[in-house]
Scaffold this motif. Structure first.
Motif, mmCIF file in Angstrom:
data_model
loop_
_atom_site.group_PDB
_atom_site.id
_atom_site.type_symbol
_atom_site.label_atom_id
_atom_site.label_comp_id
_atom_site.label_asym_id
_atom_site.label_seq_id
_atom_site.Cartn_x
_atom_site.Cartn_y
_atom_site.Cartn_z
ATOM 1 N N ARG A 454 -24.351 44.274 10.360
ATOM 2 C CA ARG A 454 -23.120 44.200 11.151
ATOM 3 C C ARG A 454 -22.804 42.745 11.498
ATOM 4 N N GLN A 455 -23.861 41.988 11.838
ATOM 5 C CA GLN A 455 -23.660 40.578 12.163
ATOM 6 C C GLN A 455 -23.175 39.800 10.932
ATOM 7 N N VAL A 456 -23.755 40.126 9.762
ATOM 8 C CA VAL A 456 -23.334 39.434 8.537
ATOM 9 C C VAL A 456 -21.871 39.719 8.237
ATOM 10 N N HIS A 457 -21.471 40.993 8.395
ATOM 11 C CA HIS A 457 -20.055 41.345 8.166
ATOM 12 C C HIS A 457 -19.154 40.534 9.087
ATOM 13 N N ALA A 458 -19.541 40.483 10.369
ATOM 14 C CA ALA A 458 -18.702 39.781 11.343
ATOM 15 C C ALA A 458 -18.643 38.292 11.041
ATOM 16 N N LEU A 459 -19.763 37.699 10.633
ATOM 17 C CA LEU A 459 -19.760 36.271 10.311
ATOM 18 C C LEU A 459 -18.876 35.964 9.099
ATOM 19 N N LEU A 460 -18.931 36.804 8.089
ATOM 20 C CA LEU A 460 -18.101 36.585 6.904
ATOM 21 C C LEU A 460 -16.608 36.701 7.238
ATOM 22 N N ILE A 461 -16.250 37.705 8.055
ATOM 23 C CA ILE A 461 -14.839 37.867 8.423
ATOM 24 C C ILE A 461 -14.381 36.717 9.300
ATOM 25 N N GLU A 462 -15.266 36.204 10.180
ATOM 26 C CA GLU A 462 -14.929 35.052 11.009
ATOM 27 C C GLU A 462 -14.702 33.811 10.144
ATOM 28 N N ALA A 463 -15.520 33.631 9.132
ATOM 29 C CA ALA A 463 -15.317 32.506 8.220
ATOM 30 C C ALA A 463 -13.978 32.614 7.500
ATOM 31 N N ALA A 464 -13.597 33.828 7.112
ATOM 32 C CA ALA A 464 -12.307 34.028 6.453
ATOM 33 C C ALA A 464 -11.160 33.726 7.401
ATOM 34 N N ARG A 465 -11.319 34.107 8.684
ATOM 35 C CA ARG A 465 -10.251 33.855 9.653
ATOM 36 C C ARG A 465 -10.045 32.360 9.853
ATOM 37 N N ARG A 466 -11.113 31.556 9.755
ATOM 38 C CA ARG A 466 -10.996 30.124 9.967
ATOM 39 C C ARG A 466 -10.388 29.385 8.759
ATOM 40 N N THR A 467 -10.380 30.017 7.610
ATOM 41 C CA THR A 467 -9.965 29.331 6.374
ATOM 42 C C THR A 467 -8.440 29.315 6.263
ATOM 43 N N GLY A 469 -4.965 29.259 4.471
ATOM 44 C CA GLY A 469 -4.490 29.839 3.220
ATOM 45 C C GLY A 469 -4.859 31.280 3.051
ATOM 46 N N VAL A 470 -5.780 31.781 3.877
ATOM 47 C CA VAL A 470 -6.172 33.195 3.817
ATOM 48 C C VAL A 470 -5.244 33.991 4.718
ATOM 49 N N ARG A 471 -4.681 35.069 4.209
ATOM 50 C CA ARG A 471 -3.722 35.862 4.955
ATOM 51 C C ARG A 471 -4.431 36.744 5.988
ATOM 52 N N GLY A 472 -3.772 36.922 7.119
ATOM 53 C CA GLY A 472 -4.295 37.833 8.139
ATOM 54 C C GLY A 472 -4.041 39.277 7.797
ATOM 55 N N GLU A 473 -2.925 39.520 7.056
ATOM 56 C CA GLU A 473 -2.586 40.865 6.599
ATOM 57 C C GLU A 473 -2.341 40.825 5.107
ATOM 58 N N PRO A 474 -3.068 41.639 4.366
ATOM 59 C CA PRO A 474 -4.126 42.570 4.795
ATOM 60 C C PRO A 474 -5.367 41.825 5.272
ATOM 61 N N ALA A 475 -6.085 42.436 6.185
ATOM 62 C CA ALA A 475 -7.232 41.790 6.816
ATOM 63 C C ALA A 475 -8.377 41.657 5.820
ATOM 64 N N PRO A 476 -9.184 40.600 5.941
ATOM 65 C CA PRO A 476 -10.367 40.461 5.083
ATOM 66 C C PRO A 476 -11.334 41.620 5.310
ATOM 67 N N PHE A 477 -12.107 41.966 4.300
ATOM 68 C CA PHE A 477 -13.095 43.049 4.432
ATOM 69 C C PHE A 477 -14.303 42.695 3.565
ATOM 70 N N LEU A 492 -17.220 39.334 0.097
ATOM 71 C CA LEU A 492 -16.094 39.178 1.014
ATOM 72 C C LEU A 492 -14.797 39.130 0.208
ATOM 73 N N TYR A 493 -13.813 39.944 0.600
ATOM 74 C CA TYR A 493 -12.506 39.981 -0.050
ATOM 75 C C TYR A 493 -11.452 39.449 0.911
ATOM 76 N N VAL A 494 -10.622 38.502 0.418
ATOM 77 C CA VAL A 494 -9.519 37.957 1.209
ATOM 78 C C VAL A 494 -8.273 37.919 0.343
ATOM 79 N N SER A 495 -7.120 37.846 0.977
ATOM 80 C CA SER A 495 -5.838 37.744 0.273
ATOM 81 C C SER A 495 -5.253 36.358 0.499
ATOM 82 N N VAL A 496 -4.717 35.775 -0.593
ATOM 83 C CA VAL A 496 -4.084 34.452 -0.502
ATOM 84 C C VAL A 496 -2.657 34.578 -1.012
#
Length: 549
Positions: A454-467, A469-477, A492-496
């Motif tokens: 759970r901590q790893v998931h949260a850390l990866l999503i936090e890293a995506a939020r800080r980057t 060019g990464v879109r907030g919607e759809p949210a990273p997962f 980790l999946y993100v949308s650009v």
């Protein structure tokens, strides 16, 4: 007639100039066989074969067209013998009376022309032109008048004042030619240089294309052509004046004038005869252009989405428009071609065969690439602006042409891939299915089993939020891709928004992942144990929800 063997110096000079003028006149000075009317098939007179006529020409003056054979002598041989007799005549024979006497030789009947007692040539009944329906007596009378004209020309050519006047006219014409040629050359060079300077000045003053520059270029080339045309016209006028200044070559001057008039008439008649065809060509091309404009408006509406048609997609509209436009213009040219002046000539047919052969032999690879381009376009595998990966090439598509596709990679290198290679390779298109959700980008990281997932998931999503060019919607997962022997594999999946920035965004995302895990004191390491630890490598339940989970 035989020329006097002892001439004075000035007379030799005159004859030399006349000879030079004759050489410049070219084929007009040489005796030529009579030509039959190409549009008719005349009936050969008795004792003659079609197309065997020969002209007896004395002092460049046509005297008689011989059409019949005399005994075994053809018309050409009769002319040759008459010229030999004329050259063998003494100078005193020029003043002898011209005598016409009837004669018969076997089946040939006619009259003989004689100077005193010297035989010149014979006129046969077979020499009458059957097309003119001319009587034999009229032919004999006409030949007698021409011989008298030749006699007068012979005496006039020996008239010293007349020769001097002709020589003076030739000298003045030559001086005038030199002066006019110098003026035309100097004036033409000045005009061309002025136009070229104006062209260069316009090209330097305007960063964009100026239509006046093209007009200046066209005017310079037109001036050069006009200069050469004027020089040729001056040379023609000089030659005609020089030839017309002497009695012996005066007929050649008239023939030159008639030749030029005939050519001008031929050009004018050809132009007038070709006007209906040219007008038909213009009408066909205008109709074709109107059809192409209508089709262009239709395809533009489809491409912009203002018009929807079944089996037509905006991605393929450009290629379809090119194909339809090419077919339309091809049909237009095919309809207009028969109206082109000279389209039925052997030259046009030969060029058509040559171009067809060249196209057949040299277009195999070209057709292959073009057909591959159509497959790429109509398969809608990629389009301009898509971020794709083809083999080891990854970048943004900048052009999808008929023969090749161009891709610019992240190092700003333009890579050209032939369409035949493109259709034989897998194409990874990161932009095609993005739509309103952007392009999906992923990265993987492996973490040991002692880190709470759970901590790893949260850390990866936090890293995506800080980057950036990464879109907030759809949210990273995050997905757990595998539970391996030594670690857990997370993805980790993100949308650009911009697929072209995929590589720099991934680089920034990796940096933020490291920062986030370092801040949480979670070690990014996949341990390989050489021996089983004393304590079990597990995550206690009290640590399942460690921040930031």
């Amino acid at each position: 007639m035989k020329a006097i063997s002892t001439r004075s110096g000035w007379h030799a000079l005159v004859m030399a100039m006349v000879t030079a003028a004759c050489l410049l006149a070219g084929p007009l000075c040489a005796p030529a066989p009579a030509r039959a009317n190409p549009g008719s098939q005349p009936v050969a007179p008795h004792g003659a074969a079609p197309g065997t006529e020969a002209i007896l020409r004395i002092l460049n003056r046509d005297v008689l067209v011989m059409r019949a054979s005399l005994a075994s002598a053809s018309p050409a041989l009769r002319v040759a013998r008459a010229r030999e007799r004329l050259r063998a005549l003494p100078v005193s024979a020029a003043n002898a009376p011209l005598v016409v006497e009837p004669f018969s030789l076997g089946d040939s009947h006619g009259v003989q022309f004689m100077l005193g007692d010297e035989l010149l040539f014979s006129v046969l009944h077979g020499d009458v032109d059957p097309e003119k329906r001319q009587s034999f007596d009229v032919l004999v009378s006409q030949t007698r008048e021409r011989m008298e004209g030749v006699r007068q020309a012979w005496h006039a050519s020996r008239d010293r004042p007349l020769l001097l006047r002709g020589l003076l006219t030739a000298v003045v014409a030559t001086l005038a030619l030199v002066v006019l040629v110098w003026l035309v050359a100097r004036g033409g060079r000045w005009a061309v240089v002025s136009l070229e300077r104006a062209r260069d000045r316009l090209a330097a003053d305007h960063s964009e294309v100026d239509w006046r520059e093209f007009i200046a270029r066209l005017a310079a080339r037109t001036m050069q052509l006009a200069q050469w045309a004027l020089l040729l016209l001056l040379g023609f006028a000089w030659l005609r004046i020089v030839l017309g200044s002497f009695v012996a070559t005066a007929p050649l001057a008239h023939q030159l004038g008639d030749w030029l008039t005939g050519k001008l008439d031929w050009v004018g008649e050809g132009f007038l005869a070709g006007l209906p065809g040219l007008m038909s060509i213009v009408i066909v091309l205008l109709i074709t252009r109107a059809i192409v404009d209508v089709l262009g408006y239709f395809f533009e509406a489809v491409q912009q989405g203002r018009l929807r048609m079944p089996l037509m997609h905006p991605e393929t509209t450009t290629a379809t428009r090119r194909i339809v436009t090419l077919i339309t213009w091809g049909l237009g040219f095919a309809v207009a071609y028969p109206y082109l002046p000279g389209s039925n000539s052997d030259a046009f047919k030969g060029l058509s065969v040559l171009f067809g052969l060249m196209l057949t032999l040299g277009s195999t690879g070209l057709v292959t690439q073009a057909m591959s381009g159509l497959v790429v376009v109509y398969a809608r595998a990629l389009r301009k602006g898509d971020f794709v990966q083809v083999n080891d090439v990854e970048g943004v598509v900048t052009e999808v042409a008929s023969l090749a596709t161009k891709i610019v990679n992240v190092r700003n290198e333009e890579i050209t891939i032939p369409n035949s290679v493109l259709i034989g390779s897998p194409i990874h298109n990161y932009s095609k299915l993005a739509g309103q959700l952007g392009t999906l980008v992923s990265t993987r990281v492996t973490i040991g089993y002692d880190a709470p997932w759970r901590q790893v998931h949260a850390l990866l999503i936090e890293a995506a939020r800080r980057t950036k060019g990464v879109r907030g919607e759809p949210a990273p997962f995050v997905y757990q891709r595998a539970l391996s022997d030594f670690y857990v594999e997370y993805e980790l999946y993100v949308s650009v928004d911009r697929a072209i920035e995929r590589v720099p965004i991934l680089s920034a995302l990796h940096a933020h992942i490291q920062d986030a895990f370092n801040e949480a004191e979670v070690q990014i390491m996949s341990p390989h144990f050489f021996a089983q630890p004393d304590a079990a490598v597990i995550v206690p339940k009290a640590r399942w929800h460690m921040p930031p989970s």
